[in-house]
Design a protein around this motif. Structure first.
Motif, PDB file in Angstrom:
ATOM      1  N   ARG A   1       0.749  -1.026   0.054  1.00 20.88           N
ATOM      2  CA  ARG A   1       0.092  -0.024   0.091  1.00 20.88           C
ATOM      3  C   ARG A   1       0.694   1.202   0.002  1.00 20.88           C
ATOM      4  NH1 ARG A   1      -5.309  -1.419   1.081  1.00 20.88           N
ATOM      5  NH2 ARG A   1      -5.791  -3.780   1.696  1.00 20.88           N
ATOM      6  N   ASN A   2       2.282   1.304  -0.391  1.00 14.55           N
ATOM      7  CA  ASN A   2       3.136   2.284  -0.572  1.00 14.55           C
ATOM      8  C   ASN A   2       3.512   2.632   1.035  1.00 14.55           C
ATOM      9  OD1 ASN A   2       4.340   2.562  -3.088  1.00 14.55           O
ATOM     10  ND2 ASN A   2       3.087   4.270  -3.743  1.00 14.55           N
ATOM     11  N   MET A   3       3.184   2.076   2.041  1.00 13.87           N
ATOM     12  CA  MET A   3       3.517   2.609   3.501  1.00 13.87           C
ATOM     13  C   MET A   3       4.671   2.014   3.787  1.00 13.87           C
ATOM     14  SD  MET A   3      -0.166   3.064   4.811  1.00 13.87           S
ATOM     15  CE  MET A   3      -1.594   2.622   3.882  1.00 13.87           C
ATOM     16  N   GLU A   4       5.588   2.395   4.501  1.00 12.41           N
ATOM     17  CA  GLU A   4       7.024   1.617   5.005  1.00 12.41           C
ATOM     18  C   GLU A   4       6.620   1.446   6.640  1.00 12.41           C
ATOM     19  OE1 GLU A   4      11.605   2.440   5.333  1.00 12.41           O
ATOM     20  OE2 GLU A   4      10.409   4.148   4.751  1.00 12.41           O
ATOM     21  N   ALA A   5       6.620   0.361   6.814  1.00  9.79           N
ATOM     22  CA  ALA A   5       6.323   0.116   8.288  1.00  9.79           C
ATOM     23  C   ALA A   5       7.669  -0.636   8.887  1.00  9.79           C
ATOM     24  CB  ALA A   5       5.295  -1.154   8.321  1.00  9.79           C
ATOM     25  N   PHE A   6       7.657  -0.394  10.399  1.00  5.75           N
ATOM     26  CA  PHE A   6       8.887  -0.879  11.310  1.00  5.75           C
ATOM     27  C   PHE A   6       8.052  -1.566  12.245  1.00  5.75           C
ATOM     28  CE2 PHE A   6       9.733   3.019   9.073  1.00  5.75           C
ATOM     29  CZ  PHE A   6      11.149   2.814   8.637  1.00  5.75           C
ATOM     30  N   TYR A   7       8.654  -2.533  13.107  1.00 11.05           N
ATOM     31  CA  TYR A   7       8.231  -3.165  14.229  1.00 11.05           C
ATOM     32  C   TYR A   7       9.268  -3.191  15.357  1.00 11.05           C
ATOM     33  CZ  TYR A   7       6.670  -7.051  17.182  1.00 11.05           C
ATOM     34  OH  TYR A   7       6.150  -8.014  17.929  1.00 11.05           O
ATOM     35  N   ALA A   8       8.461  -3.000  16.687  1.00 16.15           N
ATOM     36  CA  ALA A   8       9.356  -2.623  17.803  1.00 16.15           C
ATOM     37  C   ALA A   8       8.833  -3.615  18.766  1.00 16.15           C
ATOM     38  CB  ALA A   8       9.347  -1.116  18.371  1.00 16.15           C
ATOM     39  N   GLU A   9       9.515  -4.350  19.768  1.00 14.83           N
ATOM     40  CA  GLU A   9       9.028  -4.985  20.822  1.00 14.83           C
ATOM     41  C   GLU A   9       8.619  -4.280  21.955  1.00 14.83           C
ATOM     42  OE1 GLU A   9       7.779  -8.100  21.524  1.00 14.83           O
ATOM     43  OE2 GLU A   9       8.568  -9.137  19.693  1.00 14.83           O
ATOM     44  N   THR A  10       9.223  -3.096  22.064  1.00 17.92           N
ATOM     45  CA  THR A  10       8.777  -2.170  23.239  1.00 17.92           C
ATOM     46  C   THR A  10       8.642  -0.934  23.116  1.00 17.92           C
ATOM     47  OG1 THR A  10      11.103  -1.801  23.652  1.00 17.92           O
ATOM     48  CG2 THR A  10      10.328  -3.775  24.745  1.00 17.92           C
ATOM     49  N   LYS A  11       8.256   0.123  23.835  1.00 20.53           N
ATOM     50  CA  LYS A  11       8.025   1.306  23.714  1.00 20.53           C
ATOM     51  C   LYS A  11       9.329   2.031  23.500  1.00 20.53           C
ATOM     52  CE  LYS A  11       4.167   1.581  27.011  1.00 20.53           C
ATOM     53  NZ  LYS A  11       3.493   2.274  28.124  1.00 20.53           N
ATOM     54  N   GLU A  12      10.468   1.810  24.435  1.00 23.23           N
ATOM     55  CA  GLU A  12      11.692   2.059  24.090  1.00 23.23           C
ATOM     56  C   GLU A  12      12.293   1.974  22.563  1.00 23.23           C
ATOM     57  OE1 GLU A  12      10.450   1.705  28.144  1.00 23.23           O
ATOM     58  OE2 GLU A  12      10.840   0.208  26.569  1.00 23.23           O
ATOM     59  N   GLU A  13      12.197   0.789  22.309  1.00 24.40           N
ATOM     60  CA  GLU A  13      12.514   0.385  20.811  1.00 24.40           C
ATOM     61  C   GLU A  13      11.657   1.175  19.748  1.00 24.40           C
ATOM     62  OE1 GLU A  13      12.326  -3.638  19.599  1.00 24.40           O
ATOM     63  OE2 GLU A  13      13.182  -4.391  21.504  1.00 24.40           O
ATOM     64  N   ALA A  14      10.445   1.558  19.953  1.00 21.03           N
ATOM     65  CA  ALA A  14       9.741   2.114  19.249  1.00 21.03           C
ATOM     66  C   ALA A  14      10.050   3.777  19.192  1.00 21.03           C
ATOM     67  CB  ALA A  14       8.206   2.299  19.451  1.00 21.03           C
ATOM     68  N   LEU A  15      10.529   4.145  20.291  1.00 18.62           N
ATOM     69  CA  LEU A  15      11.034   5.559  20.304  1.00 18.62           C
ATOM     70  C   LEU A  15      12.124   5.954  19.573  1.00 18.62           C
ATOM     71  CD1 LEU A  15      10.714   8.594  21.563  1.00 18.62           C
ATOM     72  CD2 LEU A  15      11.942   7.646  23.642  1.00 18.62           C
ATOM     73  N   LYS A  16      12.921   5.122  19.839  1.00 18.57           N
ATOM     74  CA  LYS A  16      14.400   5.142  18.917  1.00 18.57           C
ATOM     75  C   LYS A  16      14.092   4.964  17.441  1.00 18.57           C
ATOM     76  CE  LYS A  16      18.834   2.976  18.505  1.00 18.57           C
ATOM     77  NZ  LYS A  16      19.013   3.193  17.184  1.00 18.57           N
TER      78      LYS A  16
END
Length: 213
Positions: free
Chosen positions: A23-38
């Protein structure tokens, strides 16, 4: 979120990321809030003009505080001194924003995103204006189908937000949607994002935690 839910999310995140890429959207995955923030701070360059629309999930991972305290030009509509300044900042978001940060009300496993809005400034910025949109999405927001995403947005997220804002809509008073036609209605606009016209304008960080509503 229990450990079995976390394990299941870890197994299905790969297919969700692939669906978003289609759908032309780039996605990432984080296990934790801290990883997501980084990940988020790696995406948003220093000096960027940044705004947000009611981004509870982004606040929960610490992103809004990091933007406020960091080297960014933050369009802080929540800090506006009056309604006129708030409107000016919302309009500036549409015309002069590098990264618009938002959550989602519901998202299907095949990458369709559904958001409801009362004032429309949030969904307007998602649809058009800012150069980039960054969604912070707790895996609790991911449901099976587009219909499920719509139902989650309208019948779960909207009543919770109406109560959070102290609105006197039927959902605000009873917790159940009354299909109201009231000035305080929180679901005046229901926007489905099924494809990004401009490649990678929309970026999604999936977080294996319960975030937002």
């Amino acid at each position: 979120m229990n450990e079995m839910d976390k394990k299941r999310n870890g197994l299905r995140q790969g297919s969700i990321i692939k669906a978003l890429a289609l759908r032309n959207m780039e996605a990432f995955y984080a296990e934790t809030k801290e990883e997501a923030l980084k990940i988020a701070l790696d995406i948003i360059p220093k000096g960027a003009t940044v705004s947000n629309g009611g981004a509870t999930s982004a606040r929960e991972i610490g992103l809004i505080d990091a933007i406020i305290e960091g080297d960014y030009n933050y369009l802080d509509r929540d800090g506006a001194k009056d309604p006129a300044e708030k409107r000016r900042l919302e309009l500036e978001t549409l015309s002069n924003c590098d990264y618009f940060i938002a959550g989602v009300n519901g998202m299907s496993e095949n990458g369709v995103i559904v958001n409801v809005d009362g004032n429309a400034n949030r969904v307007a910025a998602i649809c058009y204006g800012p150069k980039h949109v960054l969604f912070i999405v707790g895996m609790n927001k991911i449901v099976h189908s587009e219909e499920d995403a719509y139902n989650r947005a309208k019948y779960i997220a909207a009543p919770i937000n109406a109560q959070r804002f102290g609105l006197s809509t039927p959902c605000g008073l009873t917790g159940k949607c009354g299909e109201c036609l009231m000035e305080q209605c929180i679901c005046c606009q229901i926007v489905t994002t099924r494809y990004s016209k401009h490649k990678d304008r929309i970026k999604v960080i999936l977080v294996n935690e319960d975030l937002g509503f």
